[in-house]
Design a protein around this motif. Structure first.
Motif, PDB file in Angstrom:
ATOM      1  N   ARG A   2      53.481  11.391  50.625  1.00 53.42           N
ATOM      2  CA  ARG A   2      52.567  12.151  49.775  1.00 53.42           C
ATOM      3  C   ARG A   2      52.363  13.541  50.361  1.00 53.42           C
ATOM      4  O   ARG A   2      52.533  13.764  51.554  1.00 53.42           O
ATOM      5  CB  ARG A   2      51.224  11.447  49.685  1.00 53.42           C
ATOM      6  CG  ARG A   2      51.312  10.064  49.084  1.00 53.42           C
ATOM      7  CD  ARG A   2      49.986   9.376  49.067  1.00 53.42           C
ATOM      8  NE  ARG A   2      49.069   9.921  50.058  1.00 53.42           N
ATOM      9  CZ  ARG A   2      47.856   9.470  50.280  1.00 53.42           C
ATOM     10  NH1 ARG A   2      47.417   8.467  49.599  1.00 53.42           N
ATOM     11  NH2 ARG A   2      47.087  10.002  51.195  1.00 53.42           N
ATOM     12  N   ILE A   3      51.977  14.471  49.529  1.00 53.64           N
ATOM     13  CA  ILE A   3      51.694  15.835  49.995  1.00 53.64           C
ATOM     14  C   ILE A   3      50.557  15.813  51.011  1.00 53.64           C
ATOM     15  O   ILE A   3      50.573  16.561  51.989  1.00 53.64           O
ATOM     16  CB  ILE A   3      51.334  16.750  48.803  1.00 53.64           C
ATOM     17  CG1 ILE A   3      52.529  16.893  47.860  1.00 53.64           C
ATOM     18  CG2 ILE A   3      50.854  18.104  49.263  1.00 53.64           C
ATOM     19  CD1 ILE A   3      53.700  17.626  48.445  1.00 53.64           C
ATOM     20  N   ALA A   4      49.593  14.945  50.825  1.00 57.61           N
ATOM     21  CA  ALA A   4      48.452  14.863  51.746  1.00 57.61           C
ATOM     22  C   ALA A   4      48.891  14.488  53.161  1.00 57.61           C
ATOM     23  O   ALA A   4      48.212  14.835  54.128  1.00 57.61           O
ATOM     24  CB  ALA A   4      47.429  13.863  51.224  1.00 57.61           C
ATOM     25  N   ASP A   5      50.033  13.808  53.294  1.00 57.42           N
ATOM     26  CA  ASP A   5      50.525  13.431  54.620  1.00 57.42           C
ATOM     27  C   ASP A   5      50.891  14.646  55.466  1.00 57.42           C
ATOM     28  O   ASP A   5      50.943  14.554  56.692  1.00 57.42           O
ATOM     29  CB  ASP A   5      51.741  12.514  54.501  1.00 57.42           C
ATOM     30  CG  ASP A   5      51.391  11.159  53.914  1.00 57.42           C
ATOM     31  OD1 ASP A   5      50.197  10.790  53.957  1.00 57.42           O
ATOM     32  OD2 ASP A   5      52.300  10.480  53.405  1.00 57.42           O
ATOM     33  N   LEU A   6      51.154  15.777  54.823  1.00 63.21           N
ATOM     34  CA  LEU A   6      51.469  17.001  55.566  1.00 63.21           C
ATOM     35  C   LEU A   6      50.231  17.601  56.219  1.00 63.21           C
ATOM     36  O   LEU A   6      50.347  18.374  57.174  1.00 63.21           O
ATOM     37  CB  LEU A   6      52.095  18.038  54.639  1.00 63.21           C
ATOM     38  CG  LEU A   6      53.463  17.697  54.065  1.00 63.21           C
ATOM     39  CD1 LEU A   6      53.861  18.732  53.034  1.00 63.21           C
ATOM     40  CD2 LEU A   6      54.485  17.595  55.167  1.00 63.21           C
ATOM     41  N   PHE A   7      49.053  17.271  55.713  1.00 66.04           N
ATOM     42  CA  PHE A   7      47.831  17.923  56.163  1.00 66.04           C
ATOM     43  C   PHE A   7      46.794  16.973  56.738  1.00 66.04           C
ATOM     44  O   PHE A   7      45.813  17.428  57.297  1.00 66.04           O
ATOM     45  CB  PHE A   7      47.199  18.699  55.002  1.00 66.04           C
ATOM     46  CG  PHE A   7      48.154  19.636  54.336  1.00 66.04           C
ATOM     47  CD1 PHE A   7      48.626  20.739  55.021  1.00 66.04           C
ATOM     48  CD2 PHE A   7      48.594  19.407  53.059  1.00 66.04           C
ATOM     49  CE1 PHE A   7      49.524  21.615  54.426  1.00 66.04           C
ATOM     50  CE2 PHE A   7      49.487  20.275  52.453  1.00 66.04           C
ATOM     51  CZ  PHE A   7      49.949  21.375  53.135  1.00 66.04           C
ATOM     52  N   ARG A  14      41.877  11.980  57.405  1.00 63.20           N
ATOM     53  CA  ARG A  14      41.053  13.188  57.302  1.00 63.20           C
ATOM     54  C   ARG A  14      41.929  14.405  57.539  1.00 63.20           C
ATOM     55  O   ARG A  14      42.985  14.322  58.153  1.00 63.20           O
ATOM     56  CB  ARG A  14      39.932  13.153  58.326  1.00 63.20           C
ATOM     57  CG  ARG A  14      38.937  12.023  58.032  1.00 63.20           C
ATOM     58  CD  ARG A  14      37.858  11.943  59.056  1.00 63.20           C
ATOM     59  NE  ARG A  14      37.149  13.217  59.142  1.00 63.20           N
ATOM     60  CZ  ARG A  14      36.378  13.550  60.152  1.00 63.20           C
ATOM     61  NH1 ARG A  14      36.201  12.725  61.156  1.00 63.20           N
ATOM     62  NH2 ARG A  14      35.764  14.709  60.160  1.00 63.20           N
ATOM     63  N   LEU A  15      41.467  15.558  57.089  1.00 65.22           N
ATOM     64  CA  LEU A  15      42.193  16.807  57.254  1.00 65.22           C
ATOM     65  C   LEU A  15      42.414  17.087  58.736  1.00 65.22           C
ATOM     66  O   LEU A  15      41.485  17.020  59.540  1.00 65.22           O
ATOM     67  CB  LEU A  15      41.414  17.962  56.622  1.00 65.22           C
ATOM     68  CG  LEU A  15      42.066  19.335  56.739  1.00 65.22           C
ATOM     69  CD1 LEU A  15      43.366  19.367  55.939  1.00 65.22           C
ATOM     70  CD2 LEU A  15      41.117  20.400  56.248  1.00 65.22           C
ATOM     71  N   SER A  16      43.640  17.377  59.101  1.00 66.24           N
ATOM     72  CA  SER A  16      43.992  17.721  60.468  1.00 66.24           C
ATOM     73  C   SER A  16      44.326  19.209  60.506  1.00 66.24           C
ATOM     74  O   SER A  16      45.301  19.647  59.897  1.00 66.24           O
ATOM     75  CB  SER A  16      45.200  16.902  60.925  1.00 66.24           C
ATOM     76  OG  SER A  16      45.703  17.411  62.133  1.00 66.24           O
ATOM     77  N   ALA A  22      50.094  24.283  61.261  1.00 69.19           N
ATOM     78  CA  ALA A  22      51.506  24.203  61.640  1.00 69.19           C
ATOM     79  C   ALA A  22      52.394  24.218  60.396  1.00 69.19           C
ATOM     80  O   ALA A  22      53.420  24.907  60.365  1.00 69.19           O
ATOM     81  CB  ALA A  22      51.761  22.951  62.463  1.00 69.19           C
ATOM     82  N   ASN A  23      52.003  23.489  59.362  1.00 66.99           N
ATOM     83  CA  ASN A  23      52.790  23.467  58.135  1.00 66.99           C
ATOM     84  C   ASN A  23      52.697  24.776  57.374  1.00 66.99           C
ATOM     85  O   ASN A  23      53.669  25.210  56.756  1.00 66.99           O
ATOM     86  CB  ASN A  23      52.387  22.288  57.250  1.00 66.99           C
ATOM     87  CG  ASN A  23      52.959  20.994  57.773  1.00 66.99           C
ATOM     88  OD1 ASN A  23      54.135  20.910  58.073  1.00 66.99           O
ATOM     89  ND2 ASN A  23      52.120  19.987  57.906  1.00 66.99           N
TER      90      ASN A  23
END
Length: 73
Positions: A2-7, A14-16, A22-23
């Motif tokens: 999922r796109i959320a896995d990038l963030f 939770r948001l990292s 980095a992304n």
């Protein structure tokens, strides 16, 4: 994936901030690399810098993850 896995952190969902920035940095470098290629202004130095930064970052993340998996087992 999922796109959320990038963030987001994979454990807490939770948001990292480290993943987020980095992304964003990799996306900005990729965008500038594409623009340079489109304009025909890429030099071998820019190729090496781009591949070293973006590829090195990805390789180092995989190395750290492998090391953590090995030490946890």
């Amino acid at each position: 994936m999922r796109i959320a896995d990038l963030f987001c952190s994979p454990h807490s969902r939770r948001l990292s901030h480290s993943r987020l920035w980095a992304n964003i940095a990799c996306a900005a470098a990729t965008a500038m690399f594409i623009v340079g290629g489109w304009r025909g202004t890429l030099t071998p130095d820019l190729w090496l810098i781009y591949l070293g930064v973006v590829g090195g970052y990805s390789a180092s993340l995989r190395m750290i993850a492998a090391y953590r998996d090995r030490s946890a087992a």
